[in-house]
Design a protein around this motif. Structure first.
Motif, short mmCIF file in Angstrom:
data_model
loop_
_atom_site.label_atom_id
_atom_site.label_comp_id
_atom_site.label_asym_id
_atom_site.label_seq_id
_atom_site.Cartn_x
_atom_site.Cartn_y
_atom_site.Cartn_z
N MET A 1 0.83 -1.19 0.00
CA MET A 1 0.00 0.00 0.00
C MET A 1 0.88 1.26 0.00
O MET A 1 1.94 1.29 0.64
N SER A 2 0.40 2.30 -0.69
CA SER A 2 1.12 3.57 -0.67
C SER A 2 0.91 4.25 0.68
O SER A 2 -0.15 4.09 1.30
N PRO A 3 1.89 5.03 1.17
CA PRO A 3 1.68 5.77 2.42
C PRO A 3 0.51 6.73 2.28
O PRO A 3 0.26 7.28 1.20
N ILE A 4 -0.22 6.93 3.37
CA ILE A 4 -1.36 7.85 3.31
C ILE A 4 -0.86 9.29 3.47
O ILE A 4 0.17 9.54 4.10
N LYS A 5 -1.61 10.20 2.90
CA LYS A 5 -1.23 11.60 2.96
C LYS A 5 -1.65 12.24 4.29
O LYS A 5 -0.89 12.96 4.92
N LEU A 6 -2.88 11.98 4.69
CA LEU A 6 -3.44 12.63 5.87
C LEU A 6 -3.98 11.57 6.82
O LEU A 6 -4.80 10.73 6.43
N GLY A 7 -3.53 11.61 8.07
CA GLY A 7 -4.02 10.71 9.10
C GLY A 7 -4.84 11.49 10.11
O GLY A 7 -4.34 12.45 10.70
N CYS A 8 -6.09 11.10 10.30
CA CYS A 8 -7.01 11.89 11.12
C CYS A 8 -7.46 11.11 12.35
O CYS A 8 -7.72 9.91 12.28
N ILE A 9 -7.56 11.83 13.45
CA ILE A 9 -8.04 11.28 14.72
C ILE A 9 -9.25 12.10 15.14
O ILE A 9 -9.13 13.31 15.37
N ALA A 10 -10.42 11.48 15.20
CA ALA A 10 -11.65 12.19 15.56
C ALA A 10 -12.12 11.73 16.93
O ALA A 10 -12.02 10.56 17.27
N ASP A 11 -12.67 12.67 17.70
CA ASP A 11 -13.05 12.33 19.08
C ASP A 11 -14.47 11.79 19.21
O ASP A 11 -14.91 11.50 20.31
N PRO A 37 -7.49 0.49 14.27
CA PRO A 37 -7.46 -0.83 13.63
C PRO A 37 -6.40 -1.74 14.24
O PRO A 37 -5.34 -1.27 14.69
N ALA A 38 -6.68 -3.02 14.23
CA ALA A 38 -5.72 -3.99 14.76
C ALA A 38 -4.70 -4.41 13.71
O ALA A 38 -3.64 -4.95 14.06
N GLN A 39 -5.01 -4.16 12.44
CA GLN A 39 -4.15 -4.59 11.34
C GLN A 39 -3.74 -3.39 10.49
O GLN A 39 -4.39 -2.35 10.51
N PRO A 40 -2.68 -3.55 9.70
CA PRO A 40 -2.29 -2.47 8.78
C PRO A 40 -3.39 -2.21 7.75
O PRO A 40 -4.24 -3.06 7.48
N LEU A 41 -3.36 -1.04 7.17
CA LEU A 41 -4.31 -0.66 6.12
C LEU A 41 -4.16 -1.60 4.93
O LEU A 41 -3.05 -1.91 4.51
N GLY A 77 2.30 5.59 7.39
CA GLY A 77 3.05 6.58 6.63
C GLY A 77 2.42 7.95 6.54
O GLY A 77 2.79 8.75 5.67
N ALA A 78 1.48 8.28 7.43
CA ALA A 78 0.78 9.56 7.35
C ALA A 78 1.75 10.74 7.35
O ALA A 78 2.61 10.85 8.21
N GLU A 79 1.59 11.61 6.38
CA GLU A 79 2.46 12.77 6.24
C GLU A 79 2.06 13.91 7.19
O GLU A 79 2.91 14.71 7.58
N GLN A 80 0.78 14.01 7.49
CA GLN A 80 0.27 15.06 8.38
C GLN A 80 -0.83 14.46 9.23
O GLN A 80 -1.57 13.58 8.79
N ILE A 81 -0.94 14.96 10.47
CA ILE A 81 -1.95 14.46 11.41
C ILE A 81 -2.99 15.56 11.66
O ILE A 81 -2.66 16.74 11.79
N TYR A 82 -4.25 15.15 11.74
CA TYR A 82 -5.38 16.07 11.92
C TYR A 82 -6.20 15.56 13.11
O TYR A 82 -6.77 14.47 13.05
#
Length: 425
Positions: A1-11, A37-41, A77-82
């Protein structure tokens, strides 16, 4: 899988869906995960939104859950976290927005981030650091009566500073209006002055788009879902209808609602006035040991073939306070969530494959009861609320269409509008 661009954490779960919706509309391929998730994307996407149920838990628990989500996103591989929170900045004086934001900053080794819940499409705007809901201030919007996170101060700089160790500043509307270069320069000045977090004014979507390029270099963003509309362009992405395609809708229709917001109360009333069948859930009967979920399912079963039904625990603030006074705030909320979740699971077992869920905490409980771990984001019904499609062991191999509506979102006719839209897609 390609690295993701944006990794988001929502409350919360509805907030996660609102964020995913805005990213999809702006051109990103998005998967929403329910919990860490328990497993990789295992799919190729541009962004992942990890939906937590951390808005109203103890601050230490919210921090721990958010850091676990961060570690998983970094492994993808998230490049930025939101870090996404509610557009009404739902929080208690002790957190959780400030503690989670600072914990993420520490983990990412960054000395600065922004904070803005602005979402103009839904009437949430920030001006001179103050949050408006529609034409009025936050503390006059009904949020001052929220049963879990009452918001009585519209000054976000003051609210956030009370939760943070770092200095909190402001990027006001005059700077934002000048565009990305001015915002970038002001960020540099704030950093030099020791500011670690800055509330950003935004009164239009154009303000959010102007922010986008200025935020590209920040490792961490904290915001409502509005800021998302200006981010995909940082990776050269543009809107595409293919990103929101879902399977054809089938099956029966139902709504479950645990939200007590003013908007949801209006939606419940509109549904009833339209002549649709609705059943209210009484928390006191649940507390008395009555199997209210079984009653609701027995009531709904013969009606489902005739169109959507509604099961709701929504009530005005005085009624909610009365129940809380008798049962306790946490116990009253938990009992209703468990019951609504059991009803949602039972409705799907009866053949419902188009399900509307209203309320953030309620959505989290229903998703967990249905065993949903990932959702594909579809077309928008109202700002911040899309239809989604998810696999669920309860629904069988075809899965189900589901929308998770924040209590404060949607027009008065949202429930009927949602099903009408899905029938045309």
């Amino acid at each position: 899988m390609s690295p993701i661009k944006l990794g988001c954490i929502a409350d919360d779960f509805t907030g996660a869906t609102a964020l995913a919706n805005n990213l999809v509309r702006a051109g990103m391929r998005v998967v929403q995960a329910m919990g860490v998730p328990a497993q990789p994307l295992d799919v190729d996407v541009d962004a992942v939104v990890v939906a937590l149920k951390s808005r109203t838990v103890a601050p230490a628990d919210a921090v721990a859950e958010s850091l676990a989500a961060l570690r998983w996103l970094q492994a993808q591989g998230a490049e930025q976290i939101y870090f996404k929170y509610c557009s009404t900045f739902d929080s208690t004086p002790k957190g959780n927005i400030g503690p989670v934001a600072e914990a993420l900053m520490d983990a990412l080794g960054t000395d600065f981030t922004i904070a803005t819940p602005a979402f103009p499409d839904n009437g949430r705007t920030v001006f001179k650091g103050h949050l408006f809901v529609g034409e009025g201030l936050l503390n006059e919007s009904g949020m001052q009566n929220h049963p879990l996170t009452p918001m009585t101060d519209p000054n976000l700089v003051r609210v956030l500073q009370a939760q943070c160790q770092r200095k909190v500043g402001l990027i006001d509307h005059k700077v934002v209006a000048q565009g990305a270069a001015a915002i970038t320069a002001h960020i540099a000045a704030l950093r030099a002055d020791g500011v670690g977090l800055a509330v950003v004014d935004a009164v239009t979507n154009e303000d959010l788009v102007r922010m986008g390029p200025a935020l590209k270099a920040l490792p961490l963003l904290t915001a409502g879902s509005g800021v998302a509309i200006g981010l995909p362009a940082n990776w050269g992405l543009a809107p595409s209808t293919q990103a929101s395609a879902l399977p054809p809708a089938t099956g029966l229709q139902a709504v479950v609602s645990g939200s007590c917001s003013l908007a949801t109360n209006r939606q419940v009333l509109a549904f009833i006035k339209a002549g649709r069948p609705a059943m209210a859930v009484d928390p006191l009967r649940i507390a008395a040991g009555i199997d209210v979920a079984a009653e609701a399912l027995a009531w709904a079963q013969p009606l489902l073939a005739g169109g959507p039904v509604l099961v709701y625990s929504s009530a005005d603030s005085n009624a909610v306070k009365s129940v809380q006074g008798r049962l306790g705030v946490e116990e009253a909320g938990a009992m209703v969530e468990r019951t609504i979740a059991a009803i949602a699971r039972g409705l799907v077992a009866l053949g419902v494959r188009q399900l509307v869920v209203a309320g953030g905490e309620t959505s989290g409980a229903c998703v967990q009861a249905l065993g949903i771990t990932q959702m594909k984001i579809g077309t928008q019904i109202d700002p911040g609320v899309p239809w989604c499609h998810a696999a669920s062991g309860v629904a069988g191999p075809e899965g189900l269409h589901i929308t998770l509506k924040s209590g404060n979102f949607g027009t008065d006719d949202f429930f009927t509008k949602a099903f009408n839209q899905l029938s045309l897609s």
